[in-house]
Design a protein around this motif. Structure first.
Motif, PDB file in Angstrom:
ATOM      1  N   ILE A  79      -3.826   2.401  -2.695  1.00 16.34           N
ATOM      2  CA  ILE A  79      -3.360   3.742  -2.352  1.00 16.34           C
ATOM      3  C   ILE A  79      -4.317   4.348  -1.332  1.00 16.34           C
ATOM      4  O   ILE A  79      -5.538   4.379  -1.563  1.00 16.34           O
ATOM      5  N   LEU A  80      -3.790   4.810  -0.200  1.00 14.44           N
ATOM      6  CA  LEU A  80      -4.571   5.535   0.798  1.00 14.44           C
ATOM      7  C   LEU A  80      -4.072   6.965   0.815  1.00 14.44           C
ATOM      8  O   LEU A  80      -2.879   7.203   1.053  1.00 14.44           O
ATOM      9  N   VAL A  81      -4.974   7.933   0.562  1.00 19.41           N
ATOM     10  CA  VAL A  81      -4.552   9.311   0.413  1.00 19.41           C
ATOM     11  C   VAL A  81      -5.484  10.245   1.170  1.00 19.41           C
ATOM     12  O   VAL A  81      -6.708  10.047   1.183  1.00 19.41           O
ATOM     13  N   VAL A 111       4.253  -1.201   3.374  1.00 20.78           N
ATOM     14  CA  VAL A 111       3.787   0.173   3.248  1.00 20.78           C
ATOM     15  C   VAL A 111       4.904   1.081   2.766  1.00 20.78           C
ATOM     16  O   VAL A 111       6.048   0.997   3.238  1.00 20.78           O
ATOM     17  N   LEU A 112       4.566   1.973   1.817  1.00 19.75           N
ATOM     18  CA  LEU A 112       5.423   3.074   1.418  1.00 19.75           C
ATOM     19  C   LEU A 112       4.657   4.350   1.752  1.00 19.75           C
ATOM     20  O   LEU A 112       3.554   4.558   1.257  1.00 19.75           O
ATOM     21  N   ALA A 113       5.237   5.219   2.611  1.00 19.24           N
ATOM     22  CA  ALA A 113       4.519   6.398   3.094  1.00 19.24           C
ATOM     23  C   ALA A 113       5.195   7.661   2.602  1.00 19.24           C
ATOM     24  O   ALA A 113       6.434   7.768   2.583  1.00 19.24           O
ATOM     25  N   ALA A 130       0.833  -1.197   0.000  1.00 19.35           N
ATOM     26  CA  ALA A 130       0.000   0.000   0.000  1.00 19.35           C
ATOM     27  C   ALA A 130       0.864   1.242   0.000  1.00 19.35           C
ATOM     28  O   ALA A 130       1.933   1.277   0.634  1.00 19.35           O
ATOM     29  N   LEU A 131       0.398   2.258  -0.735  1.00 23.64           N
ATOM     30  CA  LEU A 131       1.034   3.567  -0.740  1.00 23.64           C
ATOM     31  C   LEU A 131       0.180   4.506   0.106  1.00 23.64           C
ATOM     32  O   LEU A 131      -1.002   4.700  -0.189  1.00 23.64           O
ATOM     33  N   VAL A 132       0.754   5.086   1.170  1.00 25.31           N
ATOM     34  CA  VAL A 132       0.037   5.994   2.064  1.00 25.31           C
ATOM     35  C   VAL A 132       0.557   7.411   1.819  1.00 25.31           C
ATOM     36  O   VAL A 132       1.772   7.653   1.944  1.00 25.31           O
TER      37      VAL A 132
END
Length: 647
Positions: free
Chosen positions: A563-565, A540-542, A516-518
């Motif tokens: 993707i969580l944005v 996770v990549l933040a 997931a990309l945060v």
């Protein structure tokens, strides 16, 4: 109001249908145009009997000597323009016109250009009136014509001597002619034969005999006409004649019926309210009895662990009482259909544990065992109302069981789960299986009158089941026991209201291996979200913003599954814009979730309109887990192949 004629069109310019109607009725047919002040004759044809083409609206206003009271014509026109219809009878007499009565029946319509079109018929009704005398005797006739009742006068031989226009209209509406001189018996016989009046399932001759007897005794009666109209008929003997008055009382009778129905409903509601209060006290006694036992056991308890367990059970009993008290007003509105059903998804294990804690002390006090089989099923219904149904089932099972125990469990029924409550009690006779759901019904042959309830529990269960559209079922064998059940739709575990501590181990590893990309500018929230996803097995990549996320993707070659944005960023960019930016960088439409603390309805609507899942901060872990599961395993619109669902 003053009217005057401006022009008179030549007679004979008549529409075909109106001309035919005028000729067929041997009346004067006419049409008049008006702007509310001036009148123009549009057409006229036929003749008003022996009065020729005499027309009240035209000739009275023009000053024709046959009309002694032209003001009555003005009132007639005023009614037409105001209400759209009017009927009037005018006394006429002059050197040129024979003495008698002219009846005018008219209707009025207003056209789009503002003109009124008055269409009517004028005909000679002199044969209906009493012999005309001098002008001083006109007022009795005018008074009778002005009455709301239909009036007819029958002579010593029982023949019609006089009738006002309302009686004429009544007879014509019933399809029975009643000219002057017709015997009353013949008129009544024709009316009975026409079936235009309700004969109360008797013979026509019997009805005629009853009406004639009413006339002799001057006894009032009521006729119900075939069109639903109710009329009161009264008789009065006077100087060798009998006066008959007929008055429409339909509105009054309808009002009486409505009042009686309202009274019945009010009494029924009051009765149901009393029964409901009894039912409420009946249901409140269950957790209260449990609480008393638990308090007594707590006083005698010497073990701290046992005391903690008792306190937890007390808390459940108090919660049940609180819920029942909260439902007092709601259940009282069952008959009014105003209970608000709150359906949601929940795990059956939570409900079953509550029922076990509530009823185990009551069963043990009676020497019975209560087994509640655990279940991993998820249900979709109103949990509070469902617990009330099952609580009534278990309470009845304990009440009517002396030896053995009670078993509660779930069975699969396709898209439903059947929740069953079994007991080893006395059983219910087959002929009473339907009656037991009626209010206050007591099962005959129960072992002890002291064990009987008020007969309301099962009725309340049935009413709630009807409200929830759930099916109830009962099976029983005398001396062997009884089973009550309710069918409930299967729910979706991903939408169930579960706390973090209630998530089972089966769910814990479902996201293992996902990435997931945060993108979140708030350091604390980004760190918390990153840590929770990591505990769920997600790589996770933040990043703090969109540009930083793109740079990190290029540098690390990271390909996220999700993707969580955040929605709002200090540089003015929105979360949906950043999603588009990341999609362009990846060359694929990776599923995304937008998070925001802004609760403005228009903003939320705009975000959802873009087809992107939306979560409101603070983000619920259970809600996030549900949305992630849908996007990763059930979303058919993903630009990349969906992940294999966990076993």
């Amino acid at each position: 109001m003053t009217f005057r004629w401006r022009a008179i069109a030549p007679k004979g310019n008549t529409p075909g249908l109106a001309e035919l109607a005028a000729r067929a009725s041997q009346s004067l047919g006419y049409a008049v145009l008006s702007d509310g002040r001036d009148l123009w004759l549009d057409w006229a044809c036929g003749a008003a009997g022996r009065f020729g083409d005499l027309m009240p609206i035209r000739d009275a206003l023009a000053g024709h000597p046959a009309f002694a009271n032209p003001a009555s014509v003005q009132h007639h026109i005023a009614r037409l323009l105001k209400t759209g219809g009017s009927e009037a009878r005018f006394a006429v007499s002059s050197d040129q016109v024979p003495e008698g009565f002219l009846h005018d029946s008219s209707s009025c319509e207003r056209s789009e250009d503002g003109l009124f079109r008055i269409t009517g018929f004028a005909h000679d009704v002199s044969g209906r009136g009493l012999p005309a005398g001098d002008s001083r005797s006109d007022w009795p006739r005018l008074a009778v014509e002005a009455m709301d009742q239909a009036v007819a006068c029958w002579d010593r031989e029982g023949r019609l001597a006089f009738a006002n226009s309302r009686f004429d209209q009544l007879a014509a509406g019933l399809g029975v002619a009643c000219p002057k001189g017709r015997p009353l018996h013949d008129f009544l016989a024709a009316l009975a034969a026409s079936r235009e009046v309700d004969l109360a399932e008797g013979a026509a001759a019997d009805w005629v005999a009853r009406v004639l007897a009413d006339r002799t005794r001057e006894r009032p009666g009521e006729w119900l006409l075939s069109n639903g109209q109710s009329v009161d008929v009264a008789w009065r003997a006077m100087e060798g004649m009998v006066l008959m008055t007929v008055q429409d009382v339909t509105r009054a009778r309808n009002a009486e019926r409505a009042l009686r129905e309202a009274k019945r409903l009010a009494e029924d509601a009051n009765d149901k309210k009393s029964r409901f209060l009894s039912a409420a006290s009946h249901d409140l006694r269950q957790p209260l009895a449990t609480l008393k036992i638990l308090v007594y056991s707590g006083i005698e308890s010497k073990s701290e662990a046992e005391l903690r367990d008792l306190v937890r059970s007390m808390d459940v009993a108090v919660s049940v009482m609180d819920e029942i008290l909260g439902l007092l007003l709601q259940v009282g509105q069952l008959d009014a259909g105003r209970i608000a059903v709150q359906r949601h998804h929940f795990q059956a294990s939570q409900m079953l544990e509550r029922l076990r804690r509530e009823f185990t002390p009551i069963a043990e006090q009676k020497g019975l065992t209560l087994r509640v089989m655990d279940s991993a099923a998820t249900l979709e219904t109103d949990r509070v109302l469902l617990e009330r149904i099952l609580g009534n089932f278990i309470s009845n099972a304990i009440r009517f069981t002396d030896r053995g125990g009670i078993l509660v469990g779930l069975r699969n029924r396709g898209a439903h789960k059947e929740i069953q409550v079994w007991d080893t009690g006395c059983g219910i006779p087959e002929d009473q299986h339907k009656k037991i759901f009626e209010e206050f019904h007591q099962v005959h042959g129960s072992p002890s009158a002291r064990q009987r309830g008020l007969g309301l529990g099962l009725n309340i269960a049935q009413r709630i089941a009807d409200l929830l559209s759930h099916n109830l079922r009962v099976a029983s064998r005398l001396g062997r026991g009884t089973m009550f059940s309710v069918e409930v739709p299967v729910g979706n575990i991903w939408q169930s209201r579960v706390g973090e501590r209630e998530i089972s181990e089966r769910l814990a590893g479902e996201f293992f291996g996902a990435s997931a990309l945060v993108i979140e500018d708030n350091d604390d929230f980004r760190a918390a979200l990153e840590g929770m996803l990591a505990r769920w097995g997600v790589t996770v990549l933040a990043a703090r913003d969109g540009d930083g996320a793109v740079s990190m993707l290029r540098a690390q070659g990271f390909r996220p599954d999700l993707i969580l944005v955040d929605y709002s960023f200090p540089n003015g960019k929105t979360g949906t814009q950043i999603l588009t930016q990341v999609h362009q960088e990846l060359g694929a439409k990776v599923p995304g979730i937008v998070c925001t603390a802004d609760t403005d309805p228009e903003l939320l609507t705009a975000i959802r309109a873009g087809g992107v899942p939306l979560l409101i901060k603070p983000v619920s872990p259970a809600r996030l887990r549900s949305v992630m599961h849908h996007l990763l395993y059930e979303n058919p619109d993903r630009g990349i192949a969906p992940r294999e669902s966990p076993p």
